[in-house]
Design a protein around this motif. Structure first.
Motif, PDB file in Angstrom:
ATOM      1  N   ARG A 285       0.826  -1.201   0.000  1.00 25.46           N
ATOM      2  CA  ARG A 285       0.000   0.000   0.000  1.00 25.46           C
ATOM      3  C   ARG A 285       0.868   1.263   0.000  1.00 25.46           C
ATOM      4  O   ARG A 285       0.541   2.243  -0.671  1.00 25.46           O
ATOM      5  CB  ARG A 285      -0.922   0.003   1.218  1.00 25.46           C
ATOM      6  N   MET A 286       1.968   1.235   0.740  1.00 25.15           N
ATOM      7  CA  MET A 286       2.856   2.397   0.778  1.00 25.15           C
ATOM      8  C   MET A 286       3.432   2.688  -0.607  1.00 25.15           C
ATOM      9  O   MET A 286       3.497   3.835  -1.050  1.00 25.15           O
ATOM     10  CB  MET A 286       3.984   2.165   1.779  1.00 25.15           C
ATOM     11  N   ILE A 287       3.834   1.630  -1.304  1.00 27.56           N
ATOM     12  CA  ILE A 287       4.346   1.791  -2.665  1.00 27.56           C
ATOM     13  C   ILE A 287       3.255   2.298  -3.593  1.00 27.56           C
ATOM     14  O   ILE A 287       3.486   3.162  -4.445  1.00 27.56           O
ATOM     15  CB  ILE A 287       4.912   0.448  -3.178  1.00 27.56           C
ATOM     16  N   GLY A 288       2.041   1.745  -3.415  1.00 27.57           N
ATOM     17  CA  GLY A 288       0.917   2.108  -4.276  1.00 27.57           C
ATOM     18  C   GLY A 288       0.495   3.561  -4.155  1.00 27.57           C
ATOM     19  O   GLY A 288      -0.162   4.096  -5.056  1.00 27.57           O
ATOM     20  N   ILE A 289       0.859   4.217  -3.066  1.00 24.81           N
ATOM     21  CA  ILE A 289       0.563   5.640  -2.899  1.00 24.81           C
ATOM     22  C   ILE A 289       1.724   6.503  -3.395  1.00 24.81           C
ATOM     23  O   ILE A 289       1.526   7.485  -4.116  1.00 24.81           O
ATOM     24  CB  ILE A 289       0.263   5.958  -1.418  1.00 24.81           C
ATOM     25  N   ALA A 290       2.948   6.144  -3.003  1.00 23.88           N
ATOM     26  CA  ALA A 290       4.108   6.998  -3.267  1.00 23.88           C
ATOM     27  C   ALA A 290       4.471   7.089  -4.740  1.00 23.88           C
ATOM     28  O   ALA A 290       4.798   8.175  -5.243  1.00 23.88           O
ATOM     29  CB  ALA A 290       5.305   6.501  -2.463  1.00 23.88           C
ATOM     30  N   CYS A 291       4.420   5.978  -5.459  1.00 26.23           N
ATOM     31  CA  CYS A 291       4.863   5.980  -6.858  1.00 26.23           C
ATOM     32  C   CYS A 291       3.953   6.825  -7.765  1.00 26.23           C
ATOM     33  O   CYS A 291       4.444   7.687  -8.505  1.00 26.23           O
ATOM     34  CB  CYS A 291       4.970   4.545  -7.366  1.00 26.23           C
ATOM     35  N   PRO A 292       2.638   6.635  -7.708  1.00 29.62           N
ATOM     36  CA  PRO A 292       1.764   7.510  -8.509  1.00 29.62           C
ATOM     37  C   PRO A 292       1.865   8.975  -8.095  1.00 29.62           C
ATOM     38  O   PRO A 292       1.713   9.875  -8.929  1.00 29.62           O
ATOM     39  CB  PRO A 292       0.363   6.962  -8.238  1.00 29.62           C
ATOM     40  N   ALA A 293       2.117   9.230  -6.804  1.00 31.92           N
ATOM     41  CA  ALA A 293       2.236  10.611  -6.334  1.00 31.92           C
ATOM     42  C   ALA A 293       3.397  11.325  -7.034  1.00 31.92           C
ATOM     43  O   ALA A 293       3.268  12.491  -7.433  1.00 31.92           O
ATOM     44  CB  ALA A 293       2.428  10.640  -4.824  1.00 31.92           C
ATOM     45  N   ILE A 294       4.527  10.630  -7.192  1.00 31.61           N
ATOM     46  CA  ILE A 294       5.664  11.235  -7.898  1.00 31.61           C
ATOM     47  C   ILE A 294       5.296  11.538  -9.335  1.00 31.61           C
ATOM     48  O   ILE A 294       5.618  12.611  -9.869  1.00 31.61           O
ATOM     49  CB  ILE A 294       6.891  10.295  -7.849  1.00 31.61           C
ATOM     50  N   SER A 295       4.629  10.612  -9.985  1.00 30.22           N
ATOM     51  CA  SER A 295       4.277  10.774 -11.387  1.00 30.22           C
ATOM     52  C   SER A 295       3.347  11.976 -11.594  1.00 30.22           C
ATOM     53  O   SER A 295       3.593  12.828 -12.460  1.00 30.22           O
ATOM     54  CB  SER A 295       3.613   9.490 -11.896  1.00 30.22           C
ATOM     55  N   ILE A 296       2.295  12.063 -10.798  1.00 29.74           N
ATOM     56  CA  ILE A 296       1.316  13.156 -10.935  1.00 29.74           C
ATOM     57  C   ILE A 296       1.943  14.490 -10.560  1.00 29.74           C
ATOM     58  O   ILE A 296       1.770  15.500 -11.254  1.00 29.74           O
ATOM     59  CB  ILE A 296       0.079  12.865 -10.068  1.00 29.74           C
ATOM     60  N   TRP A 297       2.681  14.514  -9.448  1.00 27.43           N
ATOM     61  CA  TRP A 297       3.334  15.739  -8.980  1.00 27.43           C
ATOM     62  C   TRP A 297       4.331  16.259 -10.018  1.00 27.43           C
ATOM     63  O   TRP A 297       4.395  17.462 -10.296  1.00 27.43           O
ATOM     64  CB  TRP A 297       4.015  15.443  -7.658  1.00 27.43           C
TER      65      TRP A 297
END
Length: 414
Positions: A285-297
């Motif tokens: 779950r931690m990976i599933g939040i952090a990785c898309p956050a970098i992409s969108i940001w």
């Protein structure tokens, strides 16, 4: 047993974390303390193009990638302690070669050898942790280690710049030698061997090939390894470009170490937060939040970069990098722990192959980004967009084969 032999003491968890953190910190120190010296080093060794100085950073990573293939399997054969001590020895030889460099080629050779040697403490310490802990518990211990470790890259550029004010860039390598000796003595006296004799496996090329095959055919391990490499690439580029971007493009001069430390602490804060959150929410779950956050940001910030013609204000840049690095801090320990989750039976060689593949992918990707630097931060932001997006695809692919169960306790390895 020799009646006069002094039995090894087992360090407490705090001491263990500190020792493992110092081993990991040797890599960060050897990279980050050299960043302020790149310009002076380039003048002394007559480097033709400013971007070529990035090789002082990237070739150390190359040596690190190569060395992992040696020290991982070697640690499974001769034990964790001898492998780490051998690595520190090679690292010291590389430092001496750099101290007495009379050409850029000689300097780069020393840096490669330093990287090869550093693979010993870096990759074998991960295998050593894997000997003792598994699953989310391993991720928690790794996050504790990284929380301590992050203090070194936060202060390393200031240390390097301080040495430059008093002596020269050669003295920075002398500092590396001294710290290597401290690590060697502390580790030798305090840390017991974690790999029992009955679990050791002969080091043969056939076994290395078999290990590579097992990791590459293990969808869960291979996918997370690729993801770790892809997300590491832009960060490797940042390390190589940071002096050019912050100290020269943004004109920070003597204030460069302060801003570098500020950004490094963002990763440290993420490591600390992850050590608490991962036991509650799990690595996936931690990976599933952090990785898309970098992409969108990063995608949003690319629009800002375009509006400011490649150079947004320093405040906006720092804000972007702080958020990005915090997300990366969440990803670093978790992606490596996920890649190692199903490789406990080949912890040494598994850590070596995972480290080799992820570092090689990261260095290759990061070098391409770094060489595209043209007084604009656009290549770095685009690198993060591509790296995070491809990482999401790699993680999705790796999870298609099912997700193995993880231990929920600090479980000693059998």
């Amino acid at each position: 047993m020799n009646a006069f032999a002094r039995p090894e003491r087992t360090p407490s968890l705090i001491e263990f974390v500190g020792l493992m953190a110092l081993m990991q910190s040797l890599v960060a120190l050897t990279i980050d303390a050299m960043i302020p010296a790149l310009q002076e080093l380039g003048v002394t060794l007559e480097i033709a193009h400013p971007n070529d100085a990035q090789l002082v950073i990237s070739l150390l990573f190359l040596g690190l990638a190569i060395g992992q293939l040696l020290f991982g399997p070697l640690s499974d054969s001769i034990g964790r302690k001898p492998a780490i001590q051998l690595g520190i020895g090679l690292f010291s030889i590389g430092c001496l070669l750099s101290v007495f460099s009379t050409s850029y080629t000689m300097m780069l050779l020393g840096r490669v050898l330093q990287g090869v040697g550093l693979a010993g403490p870096r990759i074998v310490s991960i295998a050593l942790i894997r000997d003792l802990y598994v699953g989310d518990s391993m991720a928690k211990v790794m996050s504790f280690v990284m929380s301590v470790f992050i203090l070194v890259p936060a202060i390393a550029p200031a240390v390097g710049q301080g040495i430059l004010h008093i002596w020269n860039w050669q003295a920075i390598f002398a500092l590396f030698l001294g710290l290597g000796a401290i690590v060697s003595v502390w580790f030798g006296l305090r840390q017991p061997e974690t790999l029992k004799l009955e679990r050791r496996i002969p080091f043969t090329p056939r076994r290395l090939i078999a290990g590579v095959r097992e990791v590459c055919l293990n969808r869960h391990a291979f996918g997370h390894t690729i993801a770790a490499g892809l997300i590491f690439g832009p960060f490797a580029a940042y390390l190589s470009m940071s002096q050019q971007i912050l100290q020269i493009q943004y004109g920070l001069g003597e204030d460069f170490p302060f801003y570098f430390a500020l950004l490094a602490l963002s990763i440290g804060a993420a490591f600390f937060a992850n050590s608490r959150l991962v036991m509650r929410y799990g690595m996936r779950r931690m990976i599933g939040i952090a990785c898309p956050a970098i992409s969108i940001w990063s995608l949003c910030f690319l629009g800002v970069v375009w509006l400011y013609d490649g150079q947004p204000s320093l405040l906006l840049l720092i804000l972007y990098l702080q958020v990005t690095f915090f997300c990366m801090g969440i990803l670093f320990g978790n992606l490596n722990a996920m890649a190692m989750q199903t490789l406990g039976h080949i912890a040494g060689i598994g850590a070596a192959i995972v480290g080799f593949l992820s570092t090689t992918i990261g260095v290759t990707f990061g070098s391409v980004i770094g060489q595209m630097y043209d007084q604009s931060i656009a290549p770095l932001v685009i690198g993060y967009i591509l790296g995070s997006a491809l990482s999401i695809l790699a993680i999705h692919w790796s999870n298609q084969g099912g997700i193995p169960a993880a231990s929920e306790e600090l479980t000693p390895a059998k």
